[in-house]
Design a protein around this motif. Sequence first.
Motif, short mmCIF file in Angstrom:
data_model
loop_
_atom_site.label_atom_id
_atom_site.label_comp_id
_atom_site.label_asym_id
_atom_site.label_seq_id
_atom_site.Cartn_x
_atom_site.Cartn_y
_atom_site.Cartn_z
N VAL A 149 0.84 -1.17 0.00
CA VAL A 149 0.00 0.00 0.00
C VAL A 149 0.89 1.24 0.00
O VAL A 149 1.97 1.24 0.60
N CYS A 150 0.45 2.28 -0.69
CA CYS A 150 1.21 3.54 -0.72
C CYS A 150 0.21 4.65 -1.05
O CYS A 150 0.14 5.14 -2.17
N ASP A 151 -0.56 5.04 -0.03
CA ASP A 151 -1.62 6.02 -0.23
C ASP A 151 -1.18 7.43 0.14
O ASP A 151 -1.93 8.22 0.71
N THR A 152 0.05 7.76 -0.17
CA THR A 152 0.58 9.08 0.20
C THR A 152 -0.02 10.21 -0.62
O THR A 152 0.15 11.38 -0.28
N LYS A 153 -0.73 9.86 -1.70
CA LYS A 153 -1.36 10.92 -2.50
C LYS A 153 -2.72 11.32 -1.90
O LYS A 153 -3.31 12.32 -2.33
N GLU A 154 -3.22 10.52 -0.94
CA GLU A 154 -4.49 10.82 -0.32
C GLU A 154 -4.31 11.76 0.86
O GLU A 154 -3.25 11.76 1.52
N GLU A 155 -5.35 12.54 1.13
CA GLU A 155 -5.27 13.50 2.23
C GLU A 155 -5.33 12.79 3.58
O GLU A 155 -4.53 13.06 4.48
N ASN A 156 -6.28 11.86 3.74
CA ASN A 156 -6.43 11.09 4.98
C ASN A 156 -6.57 9.60 4.65
O ASN A 156 -7.67 9.05 4.69
N PRO A 157 -5.49 8.98 4.27
CA PRO A 157 -5.58 7.57 3.89
C PRO A 157 -6.05 6.71 5.07
O PRO A 157 -5.72 6.98 6.23
N ASP A 158 -6.80 5.68 4.76
CA ASP A 158 -7.35 4.78 5.80
C ASP A 158 -7.50 3.39 5.19
O ASP A 158 -8.56 3.02 4.70
N SER A 159 -6.44 2.61 5.23
CA SER A 159 -6.42 1.29 4.57
C SER A 159 -6.39 0.18 5.62
O SER A 159 -5.65 0.26 6.61
N TRP A 160 -7.19 -0.87 5.36
CA TRP A 160 -7.29 -2.00 6.27
C TRP A 160 -7.07 -3.30 5.49
O TRP A 160 -7.48 -3.43 4.34
N VAL A 161 -6.48 -4.26 6.17
CA VAL A 161 -6.44 -5.63 5.66
C VAL A 161 -6.56 -6.56 6.87
O VAL A 161 -5.99 -6.27 7.93
N ARG A 162 -7.34 -7.62 6.70
CA ARG A 162 -7.63 -8.50 7.83
C ARG A 162 -7.36 -9.95 7.43
O ARG A 162 -7.63 -10.37 6.30
N THR A 163 -6.87 -10.73 8.38
CA THR A 163 -6.61 -12.16 8.13
C THR A 163 -7.92 -12.94 8.15
O THR A 163 -8.96 -12.43 8.56
N ASN A 164 -7.85 -14.17 7.73
CA ASN A 164 -8.95 -15.10 7.95
C ASN A 164 -9.05 -15.41 9.44
O ASN A 164 -8.17 -15.06 10.24
N TYR A 165 -10.12 -16.08 9.81
CA TYR A 165 -10.34 -16.47 11.21
C TYR A 165 -9.25 -17.47 11.62
O TYR A 165 -8.94 -18.42 10.91
N ILE A 166 -8.66 -17.25 12.80
CA ILE A 166 -7.57 -18.10 13.30
C ILE A 166 -8.05 -18.76 14.59
O ILE A 166 -8.18 -18.09 15.62
N PRO A 167 -8.34 -20.07 14.59
CA PRO A 167 -8.73 -20.75 15.83
C PRO A 167 -7.58 -20.73 16.84
O PRO A 167 -6.40 -20.88 16.47
N ARG A 168 -7.93 -20.54 18.09
CA ARG A 168 -6.90 -20.45 19.14
C ARG A 168 -6.41 -21.83 19.57
O ARG A 168 -5.26 -21.99 20.01
N ASP A 169 -7.27 -22.86 19.51
CA ASP A 169 -6.89 -24.23 19.88
C ASP A 169 -6.33 -24.33 21.30
O ASP A 169 -5.42 -25.13 21.58
N GLY A 170 -6.86 -23.51 22.19
CA GLY A 170 -6.43 -23.58 23.58
C GLY A 170 -5.13 -22.87 23.90
O GLY A 170 -4.65 -22.93 25.04
N ALA A 171 -4.53 -22.20 22.92
CA ALA A 171 -3.26 -21.51 23.16
C ALA A 171 -3.44 -20.36 24.14
O ALA A 171 -4.43 -19.62 24.08
N ARG A 172 -2.46 -20.21 25.03
CA ARG A 172 -2.49 -19.09 25.98
C ARG A 172 -1.69 -17.90 25.44
O ARG A 172 -1.99 -16.76 25.76
N ILE A 173 -0.66 -18.18 24.67
CA ILE A 173 0.17 -17.15 24.05
C ILE A 173 0.24 -17.44 22.56
O ILE A 173 0.52 -18.57 22.15
N VAL A 174 0.00 -16.41 21.74
CA VAL A 174 0.13 -16.54 20.29
C VAL A 174 1.29 -15.67 19.85
O VAL A 174 1.43 -14.52 20.28
N TYR A 175 2.12 -16.23 18.98
CA TYR A 175 3.29 -15.52 18.47
C TYR A 175 3.03 -15.09 17.03
O TYR A 175 2.43 -15.83 16.24
N VAL A 176 3.50 -13.88 16.70
CA VAL A 176 3.32 -13.34 15.36
C VAL A 176 4.70 -12.94 14.83
O VAL A 176 5.41 -12.16 15.46
N ASP A 177 5.06 -13.48 13.66
CA ASP A 177 6.28 -13.08 12.97
C ASP A 177 5.87 -12.38 11.68
O ASP A 177 5.23 -12.97 10.80
N LEU A 178 6.23 -11.13 11.56
CA LEU A 178 5.81 -10.29 10.44
C LEU A 178 7.05 -9.79 9.70
O LEU A 178 7.98 -9.25 10.31
#
Length: 371
Positions: free
Chosen positions: A1-30
């Motif tokens: 995404v590169c909305d620098t030409k917009e005055e007030n850019p507002d971009s969203w992206v969402r993952t699919n549903y992620i089951p927790r499977d009883g996890a107490r801590i979830v790790y994210v590597d981005l």
Amino acid sequence: VCDTKEENPDSWVRTNYIPRDGARIVYVDLTFSMFECDTVKQRIQKKFRSCKETFDLLLWESDTDNATDATPEWSERTYKKIRKITGEEIRLSKHRKQHNIERLEIKNLERKGFYLAFHDTGSCMAIHSLEVYYKLCLKVTKQFAVFPATPTTLHLLQLLNGTCVENSDYTTGYRPRFHCTREGAWFHIDSTGCQCRPGYQADKNDTACTACNPGFYKSTTGNTACVKCPTNSNAYFYNAVLCPCDTGYYRSEDDRPKDSCAKPPTAPQNVSATVRFNQVVLRWVRPAHDGGRQLLSYSVNCDSCDHSVVYKPGNKEIFVTEVTISHLNPLSKYRFVIQSKNSISNVGLEEGGSAEIFVDTEAPVRVENIS
């Protein structure tokens, strides 16, 4: 995404549903890359409206996969902000590739699953990869105890109770225990309380209790091996706790499972009698076959003896091979039966072999008056 030409850019992206499977801590590597704002401004010049070098990672929890294009609302009021992410490595040109790696922990999750969302308000960036995972102590079997797959927690060590493997039982006052570390490794097992049941033995890896093969048995609880059936017994089936005696052989109530089966002894040998007036001394030799028990006893029976007859040392359950019988009637014929016995006698249909001897007592000796 590169909305620098917009005055007030507002971009969203969402993952699919992620089951927790009883996890107490979830790790994210981005993994992502981001252009420097000055570089973007130079490229688009007059069209430049706004630029940032950050974006947000947000969370929305749910028990079901129910998100749509309209719900939940695309707003930071609805989502929970996890972190504002800043690129440490900023790309100065499109030809120079510089990737950032962000590692995060998401704690205290409550619902059965969740969505992750990225919110951009003016950066010029690209997400290359997203890995969401939790750490797990894998299911393991140790020292005859099973410990289930267990998600890690915030604690360095998590104490877990296991269950004894099939055909084993607890023999101490506590269940088998193992520690699951925060990194997903098992540590410091304590499961000595699980022991294989009678009829089952430990395998070579101490992970299972297997049935004794035919011809072998194990009578006690423990992690020892099955042993071969004692003499004159056999087990024609698996997981025997006792080997049944062969036909014609027996065990007494006092015999242990490891004792061989036996049968009553044969008859005493070489029975002889020495007569002295109205007294008889009977002697004999041990039977040719003791039936499988070294300790033998004997009984002496008389058909026509009355209650005045005396046996020394006795006539029931004696352990010597000589008996003196007194107070017999003179000039009388007697029949004596000597029977051999061992611990198996009276268990089966037979008591033991016997031998008989006929004895004639003598006349009393007359003593003349001596002047």
